[in-house]
Motif scaffolding. Structure first.
Motif, PDB file in Angstrom:
ATOM      1  N   LEU A 134       0.842  -1.286   0.028  1.00  0.00           N
ATOM      2  CA  LEU A 134       0.154   0.086  -0.113  1.00  0.00           C
ATOM      3  C   LEU A 134       0.819   1.287   0.003  1.00  0.00           C
ATOM      4  CD1 LEU A 134      -2.808  -0.937   2.523  1.00  0.00           C
ATOM      5  CD2 LEU A 134      -3.123  -0.674  -0.087  1.00  0.00           C
ATOM      6  N   GLY A 135       1.973   1.234   0.871  1.00  0.00           N
ATOM      7  CA  GLY A 135       2.737   2.479   0.942  1.00  0.00           C
ATOM      8  C   GLY A 135       3.411   2.833  -0.407  1.00  0.00           C
ATOM      9  N   LEU A 136       3.697   1.696  -1.118  1.00  0.00           N
ATOM     10  CA  LEU A 136       4.080   1.849  -2.779  1.00  0.00           C
ATOM     11  C   LEU A 136       3.383   2.664  -3.871  1.00  0.00           C
ATOM     12  CD1 LEU A 136       6.251  -1.081  -3.166  1.00  0.00           C
ATOM     13  CD2 LEU A 136       7.219   1.158  -2.476  1.00  0.00           C
TER      14      LEU A 136
ATOM     15  N   LEU B  69       1.901   3.992   6.008  1.00  0.00           N
ATOM     16  CA  LEU B  69       1.239   5.618   6.497  1.00  0.00           C
ATOM     17  C   LEU B  69       2.350   6.497   6.028  1.00  0.00           C
ATOM     18  CD1 LEU B  69      -0.693   4.670   9.582  1.00  0.00           C
ATOM     19  CD2 LEU B  69      -1.725   5.433   7.446  1.00  0.00           C
ATOM     20  N   VAL B  70       3.514   6.694   6.221  1.00  0.00           N
ATOM     21  CA  VAL B  70       4.390   7.439   5.884  1.00  0.00           C
ATOM     22  C   VAL B  70       4.347   7.870   4.391  1.00  0.00           C
ATOM     23  CG1 VAL B  70       6.862   8.055   6.045  1.00  0.00           C
ATOM     24  CG2 VAL B  70       5.853   7.322   8.204  1.00  0.00           C
ATOM     25  N   ARG B  71       4.385   6.684   3.615  1.00  0.00           N
ATOM     26  CA  ARG B  71       4.408   6.753   2.259  1.00  0.00           C
ATOM     27  C   ARG B  71       3.267   7.651   1.702  1.00  0.00           C
ATOM     28  NH1 ARG B  71       8.488   3.826  -0.393  1.00  0.00           N
ATOM     29  NH2 ARG B  71       9.547   2.406   1.374  1.00  0.00           N
ATOM     30  N   ILE B  72       2.325   6.920   2.326  1.00  0.00           N
ATOM     31  CA  ILE B  72       0.712   7.548   1.916  1.00  0.00           C
ATOM     32  C   ILE B  72       0.432   9.024   2.322  1.00  0.00           C
ATOM     33  CG2 ILE B  72      -1.724   7.263   2.149  1.00  0.00           C
ATOM     34  CD1 ILE B  72      -1.156   4.095   2.569  1.00  0.00           C
TER      35      ILE B  72
ATOM     36  N   ASP C 138      -2.674   7.702  -3.528  1.00  0.00           N
ATOM     37  CA  ASP C 138      -3.675   6.823  -4.159  1.00  0.00           C
ATOM     38  C   ASP C 138      -4.496   5.977  -3.264  1.00  0.00           C
ATOM     39  OD1 ASP C 138      -3.689   8.500  -6.470  1.00  0.00           O
ATOM     40  OD2 ASP C 138      -2.814   7.256  -7.475  1.00  0.00           O
ATOM     41  N   ALA C 139      -3.495   5.406  -2.175  1.00  0.00           N
ATOM     42  CA  ALA C 139      -4.004   4.486  -1.302  1.00  0.00           C
ATOM     43  C   ALA C 139      -4.860   4.988  -0.091  1.00  0.00           C
ATOM     44  CB  ALA C 139      -2.832   3.604  -0.773  1.00  0.00           C
ATOM     45  N   LYS C 140      -5.282   6.268  -0.209  1.00  0.00           N
ATOM     46  CA  LYS C 140      -5.814   7.031   0.862  1.00  0.00           C
ATOM     47  C   LYS C 140      -6.829   6.339   1.538  1.00  0.00           C
ATOM     48  CE  LYS C 140      -8.815   9.907  -1.875  1.00  0.00           C
ATOM     49  NZ  LYS C 140      -8.640   9.791  -3.210  1.00  0.00           N
ATOM     50  N   ASP C 141      -7.700   5.411   0.893  1.00  0.00           N
ATOM     51  CA  ASP C 141      -8.836   4.499   1.677  1.00  0.00           C
ATOM     52  C   ASP C 141      -8.100   3.703   2.570  1.00  0.00           C
ATOM     53  OD1 ASP C 141     -10.531   5.847   0.020  1.00  0.00           O
ATOM     54  OD2 ASP C 141     -10.864   4.341  -1.494  1.00  0.00           O
ATOM     55  N   ALA C 142      -6.829   3.434   2.611  1.00  0.00           N
ATOM     56  CA  ALA C 142      -6.451   2.459   3.780  1.00  0.00           C
ATOM     57  C   ALA C 142      -5.815   3.033   4.947  1.00  0.00           C
ATOM     58  CB  ALA C 142      -5.165   1.705   2.826  1.00  0.00           C
TER      59      ALA C 142
END
Length: 108
Positions: A1-3, A34-37, A7-11
């Motif tokens: 998810l982090g990668l 989370l740090v990546r998102i 766009d993974a904001k729903d997670a």
């Protein structure tokens, strides 16, 4: 998810739930994602990263967890600057992969 990044904001909420109630290995992987998102919100995960860095349990999961913590420090940028002394210590770690990652990230 982090990668996936933003766009993974729903997670975000499920990952925050993992950070709040899970084991330390699950926490660091969720915090790294989370740090990546949400990089602007990342300072709150410094404690989780520091806890993972200081976990010296000798297991394969632990090595992976500590490696992820070191890698996450680079993403934290200035928020992770307090971990510099830990990176210096980790550059002398018994595990080669930890030493190499600590040395690589200490150059950030």
């Amino acid at each position: 998810l982090g990668l996936i990044g933003a766009d993974a904001k729903d997670a975000i909420e499920p990952l925050k739930a993992i950070v709040a109630k899970s084991t330390s290995d699950q926490k660091i992987w969720a915090a790294a994602a989370l740090v990546r998102i949400t990089p602007t919100d990342s300072k709150q995960y410094v404690t989780i990263v520091m806890d993972a860095l200081n976990d010296k349990t000798a297991t394969a999961i632990n090595v992976s967890m500590r490696y992820t913590a070191i890698d996450t420090l680079e993403l934290l940028g200035g928020a992770g600057k307090d971990a510099t002394p830990e990176l210096v210590k980790l550059s002398k770690d018994a595990k080669l992969e930890i030493r190499l990652q600590a040395i690589a990230d200490s150059r950030m």
